[in-house]
Design a protein around this motif. Structure first.
Motif, short mmCIF file in Angstrom:
data_model
loop_
_atom_site.label_atom_id
_atom_site.label_comp_id
_atom_site.label_asym_id
_atom_site.label_seq_id
_atom_site.Cartn_x
_atom_site.Cartn_y
_atom_site.Cartn_z
N LEU A 121 -71.36 23.66 -0.59
CA LEU A 121 -70.68 23.84 0.72
C LEU A 121 -68.72 24.52 -0.48
N THR A 122 -68.80 24.66 -1.79
CA THR A 122 -67.51 24.25 -2.34
C THR A 122 -67.31 26.17 -2.10
N THR A 123 -68.04 26.76 -2.03
CA THR A 123 -67.82 28.41 -2.24
C THR A 123 -66.38 28.77 -2.19
N LYS A 124 -66.07 28.21 -0.52
CA LYS A 124 -65.08 28.87 -0.21
C LYS A 124 -63.70 28.42 -0.87
N VAL A 125 -64.19 27.42 -1.07
CA VAL A 125 -63.09 26.01 -1.76
C VAL A 125 -62.75 27.56 -3.63
N LEU A 126 -63.42 27.48 -4.02
CA LEU A 126 -63.98 28.53 -5.13
C LEU A 126 -63.19 29.42 -4.69
N GLU A 127 -63.15 30.61 -3.70
CA GLU A 127 -62.71 31.72 -3.51
C GLU A 127 -61.53 31.35 -3.88
N ALA A 128 -60.39 30.17 -3.52
CA ALA A 128 -59.36 30.02 -3.59
C ALA A 128 -58.79 29.86 -4.68
N PHE A 129 -59.63 29.11 -5.77
CA PHE A 129 -59.10 29.36 -6.95
C PHE A 129 -59.34 30.77 -7.64
N ASP A 130 -59.82 31.08 -7.06
CA ASP A 130 -60.51 32.66 -7.80
C ASP A 130 -58.99 33.65 -7.66
N ARG A 131 -58.80 33.28 -6.32
CA ARG A 131 -58.15 34.47 -5.84
C ARG A 131 -56.44 33.85 -6.18
N ASP A 132 -55.98 32.40 -5.62
CA ASP A 132 -54.54 31.86 -6.06
C ASP A 132 -54.04 31.03 -7.69
N ALA A 133 -55.07 30.41 -8.72
CA ALA A 133 -54.41 29.28 -9.42
C ALA A 133 -53.95 30.76 -10.65
N ASP A 134 -53.95 32.14 -10.46
CA ASP A 134 -52.71 31.79 -11.46
C ASP A 134 -51.39 32.21 -10.53
N ALA A 135 -51.52 32.72 -9.31
CA ALA A 135 -49.71 32.42 -8.29
C ALA A 135 -49.29 31.16 -8.19
N LEU A 136 -49.83 30.18 -8.33
CA LEU A 136 -50.00 29.13 -7.49
C LEU A 136 -49.24 27.82 -9.24
N THR A 137 -49.86 28.36 -10.14
CA THR A 137 -50.00 27.67 -11.42
C THR A 137 -47.83 28.46 -11.95
#
Length: 245
Positions: free
Chosen positions: A200-216
């Motif tokens: 259930l969390t695969t897509k959410v973790l993909e968002a973290f891997d892709r966007d975390a640095d930019a959003l931080t």
């Protein structure tokens, strides 16, 4: 030192209670550290079938503590920690949730609130944006509704929160809403729960891997801007910022 997160256990369920009444359970650096430590300790306990995150007082979380905010990286790490825990994490809300507190809700696997609870993404009203909390929110919430609530900062009720996917369910008695959920979790095999949560969390973790640095980086830039300084000062002084028409 005052304990900001209390822990209780009952029949395989651990309850973590946010208890920082002086700032309405705002996400201070200290609260984020304590909550992360409590999640780590209980997430590694094989006897914990699920974790319930709840609160004292009338506010689940007022968002980032403007006087002692956590670094954006710490908030990202906390949200990811909730998502990656082997055990399901549930939110039990009997009060109001604002700004960064909504990121906590979105990171949880199951969320329930009482009908008197209210919600708002208030970031735009103080000159910032809901940056890092978008990591769990955007994959799990209706995009058209999220656009309205992000852009206006208006308050909405528990029924709307459930409609857009922020809540799993709402009811007059939140414990009655959660009772069958907890019963179901107690009947579930622990490894099967972990594997199912990972699905259930695969897509959410993909968002973290892709966007975390930019959003931080975006969060850090916005919070250090002149507009944010003015917006936060106006909020703390209980006055309107200059851009209000």
């Amino acid at each position: 030192m005052t304990t900001l997160v209390h822990t209780a256990h009952e029949r395989g369920i651990t309850t973590l209670t946010l208890d920082s009444p002086h700032n309405r359970n705002a996400l201070s650096a200290a609260l984020v550290r304590e909550l992360a430590a409590a999640l780590k300790q209980n997430g590694e306990d094989d006897d914990v079938r699920a974790i319930v995150l709840t609160h004292t007082g009338t506010t689940f979380s007022a968002g980032a503590d403007l006087r002692d905010p956590p670094p954006p990286e710490a908030l990202v790490a906390l949200l990811r920690q909730i998502i990656e825990l082997p055990s399901p994490v549930l939110a039990r809300v009997t009060g109001h949730v604002r700004a960064g507190g909504l990121g906590l809700l979105a990171a949880c696997d199951i969320t329930a609130a009482s009908t008197e609870s209210t919600f708002a993404f208030t970031e735009v009203r103080i000159g910032v944006a809901p940056a890092v909390i978008s990591l769990p929110l955007i994959p799990r919430t209706d995009p058209r509704a999220l656009a309205r609530h992000y852009l206006t900062g208006e308050r909405f009720d528990a029924a709307e929160a459930a409609r857009i996917g922020l809540l799993t369910a709402a009811g007059d008695d939140v414990d009655a809403v959660l009772a069958p959920v907890l019963d179901g979790l107690r009947k579930s095999e622990p490894q099967a729960l972990t594997e199912t949560k990972q699905l259930l969390t695969t897509k959410v973790l993909e968002a973290f891997d892709r966007d975390a640095d930019a959003l931080t980086a975006l969060s850090a830039r916005l919070f250090s801007s002149p507009q944010a300084r003015e917006g936060m000062t106006a909020f703390l002084e209980r006055r309107e910022p200059p851009w209000v028409l």
